[in-house]
Every structure is written in structure tokens, then in C-alpha cells.
Design a protein around this motif. Structure first.
Motif, PDB file in Angstrom:
ATOM      1  N   UNK A  84      32.350  40.649  39.679  1.00  0.00           N
ATOM      2  CA  UNK A  84      31.215  41.283  40.339  1.00  0.00           C
ATOM      3  C   UNK A  84      31.483  41.396  41.830  1.00  0.00           C
ATOM      4  N   UNK A  85      31.807  42.614  42.266  1.00  0.00           N
ATOM      5  CA  UNK A  85      32.084  42.856  43.681  1.00  0.00           C
ATOM      6  C   UNK A  85      31.105  43.860  44.250  1.00  0.00           C
ATOM      7  N   UNK A  86      31.574  44.626  45.230  1.00  0.00           N
ATOM      8  CA  UNK A  86      30.682  45.560  45.905  1.00  0.00           C
ATOM      9  C   UNK A  86      30.883  47.015  45.482  1.00  0.00           C
ATOM     10  N   UNK A  87      31.671  47.221  44.429  1.00  0.00           N
ATOM     11  CA  UNK A  87      31.890  48.565  43.909  1.00  0.00           C
ATOM     12  C   UNK A  87      31.194  48.670  42.546  1.00  0.00           C
ATOM     13  N   UNK A  88      31.354  49.791  41.877  1.00  0.00           N
ATOM     14  CA  UNK A  88      30.821  49.889  40.524  1.00  0.00           C
ATOM     15  C   UNK A  88      31.579  48.905  39.632  1.00  0.00           C
ATOM     16  N   UNK A  89      30.939  48.467  38.556  1.00  0.00           N
ATOM     17  CA  UNK A  89      31.558  47.418  37.734  1.00  0.00           C
ATOM     18  C   UNK A  89      32.907  47.844  37.177  1.00  0.00           C
ATOM     19  N   UNK A  90      33.075  49.123  36.878  1.00  0.00           N
ATOM     20  CA  UNK A  90      34.345  49.557  36.299  1.00  0.00           C
ATOM     21  C   UNK A  90      35.469  49.492  37.330  1.00  0.00           C
ATOM     22  N   UNK A  92      35.405  47.475  40.134  1.00  0.00           N
ATOM     23  CA  UNK A  92      35.583  46.041  40.398  1.00  0.00           C
ATOM     24  C   UNK A  92      36.417  45.397  39.291  1.00  0.00           C
ATOM     25  N   UNK A  93      36.119  45.751  38.055  1.00  0.00           N
ATOM     26  CA  UNK A  93      36.861  45.195  36.926  1.00  0.00           C
ATOM     27  C   UNK A  93      38.307  45.647  36.913  1.00  0.00           C
ATOM     28  N   UNK A  94      38.540  46.901  37.232  1.00  0.00           N
ATOM     29  CA  UNK A  94      39.911  47.411  37.290  1.00  0.00           C
ATOM     30  C   UNK A  94      40.702  46.674  38.358  1.00  0.00           C
ATOM     31  N   UNK A  95      40.070  46.425  39.504  1.00  0.00           N
ATOM     32  CA  UNK A  95      40.742  45.682  40.573  1.00  0.00           C
ATOM     33  C   UNK A  95      41.054  44.252  40.134  1.00  0.00           C
ATOM     34  N   UNK A  96      40.105  43.596  39.467  1.00  0.00           N
ATOM     35  CA  UNK A  96      40.329  42.234  38.979  1.00  0.00           C
ATOM     36  C   UNK A  96      41.443  42.215  37.941  1.00  0.00           C
ATOM     37  N   UNK A  97      41.428  43.152  37.018  1.00  0.00           N
ATOM     38  CA  UNK A  97      42.486  43.229  35.999  1.00  0.00           C
ATOM     39  C   UNK A  97      43.848  43.442  36.659  1.00  0.00           C
ATOM     40  N   UNK A  98      43.899  44.317  37.656  1.00  0.00           N
ATOM     41  CA  UNK A  98      45.163  44.581  38.355  1.00  0.00           C
ATOM     42  C   UNK A  98      45.663  43.331  39.068  1.00  0.00           C
ATOM     43  N   UNK A  99      44.770  42.601  39.731  1.00  0.00           N
ATOM     44  CA  UNK A  99      45.192  41.347  40.394  1.00  0.00           C
ATOM     45  C   UNK A  99      45.720  40.351  39.366  1.00  0.00           C
ATOM     46  N   UNK A 100      44.994  40.212  38.264  1.00  0.00           N
ATOM     47  CA  UNK A 100      45.404  39.267  37.215  1.00  0.00           C
ATOM     48  C   UNK A 100      46.792  39.619  36.674  1.00  0.00           C
ATOM     49  N   UNK A 101      47.001  40.870  36.338  1.00  0.00           N
ATOM     50  CA  UNK A 101      48.286  41.293  35.765  1.00  0.00           C
ATOM     51  C   UNK A 101      49.411  41.224  36.793  1.00  0.00           C
ATOM     52  N   UNK A 102      49.113  41.509  38.034  1.00  0.00           N
ATOM     53  CA  UNK A 102      50.115  41.389  39.101  1.00  0.00           C
ATOM     54  C   UNK A 102      50.536  39.938  39.266  1.00  0.00           C
ATOM     55  N   UNK A 103      49.561  39.024  39.215  1.00  0.00           N
ATOM     56  CA  UNK A 103      49.866  37.590  39.311  1.00  0.00           C
ATOM     57  C   UNK A 103      50.727  37.124  38.142  1.00  0.00           C
ATOM     58  N   UNK A 104      50.614  37.785  36.997  1.00  0.00           N
ATOM     59  CA  UNK A 104      51.466  37.461  35.850  1.00  0.00           C
ATOM     60  C   UNK A 104      52.877  38.010  36.029  1.00  0.00           C
ATOM     61  N   UNK A 105      53.068  38.867  37.021  1.00  0.00           N
ATOM     62  CA  UNK A 105      54.381  39.430  37.288  1.00  0.00           C
ATOM     63  C   UNK A 105      54.666  40.738  36.588  1.00  0.00           C
TER      64      UNK A 105
END
Length: 129
Positions: A84-90, A92-105
């Protein structure tokens, strides 16, 4: 959001066919941890339906099956407290998913595909007919 007790992955969805790579299982655990159970189950059904629809069109699971799974299982993480950020949920979720997958390498192509799946899943006007 309250934390739920982790279930062993081997017992999760026994009998259902989905990728069980380290990346796919990490994404499954992440989504299950941050999402409401109804949202998580919706995401799993989305994958199963997408896979079925592809098979009906003659597209057999292969190397892209993991990408399909990641896009589906993570496409609504913006509905979680963590997403839950300051953008639309989709977005915000895309950004979170991208961070998660980037952290996985994962590579840029996979991360971008998952980002697109989350950010654009409500953009019906750009989907092919």
C-alpha cells in the motif's frame, strides 16, 4: 496485516500443477505471507486459469510457465499492507513485485514481465482482442 503461520510448501496445493522452482516457491511464500487469503487464492486461480487457457490454445507450459506464475501470483500484492503506497494499487503492487524479484536476483526481462502483469492487469484497452 496479521502474520500467518507458514505452511510447508510441499503441502501447499498438493495435486495442483504449478512451477516449483526456487523462484516460484519464494514468490508463492511471499504472496501468501503478505496477502489476504482470498486475494492469494484469487491469484493462484488466475495462474491455473491462464495456464488452462493457454493449453486450450495449444500453448504448452515451458520456460514461460514460471513467468506466467510469477505474474499471476504477484499481480495483486498492491492490495496488501506491504504494497500500500501512494499510487494505484496495481502500480504499487507492480513496484513491490519488481523489488521482490530483483532482490531474488532475477533478470530485467523477468522483472519487467511481472511488473507489466501487475501494473497493466486493469488496462483492458491495451489487451489484444
Amino acid at each position: 496485516m496479521t502474520s500467518r503461520r507458514a505452511e510447508p510448501v510441499n503441502d501447499l496445493y498438493d495435486g495442483l500443477v504449478f512451477p516449483r522452482t526456487q523462484t516460484a516457491l519464494a514468490a508463492l511464500r511471499f504472496a501468501k505471507r503478505v496477502e489476504h487469503p482470498a486475494v492469494f487464492n484469487h491469484n493462484m486461480r488466475t495462474y491455473l486459469y491462464g495456464r488452462f487457457a493457454g493449453e486450450q490454445d495449444g500453448v504448452l507450459p515451458g520456460r514461460d510457465d514460471e513467468a506466467l506464475f510469477l505474474g499471476c501470483v504477484l499481480h495483486d500484492v498492491g492490495l496488501s499492507a506491504e504494497g500500500d503506497g501512494d499510487q494505484t494499487f496495481n502500480v504499487d503492487g507492480a513496484d513491490l513485485a519488481a523489488r521482490f524479484l530483483t532482490e531474488l536476483g532475477l533478470g530485467d526481462d523477468t522483472v519487467e514481465t511481472a511488473w507489466d502483469a501487475g501494473a497493466l492487469h486493469l488496462c483492458f484497452e491495451i489487451a489484444p482482442p
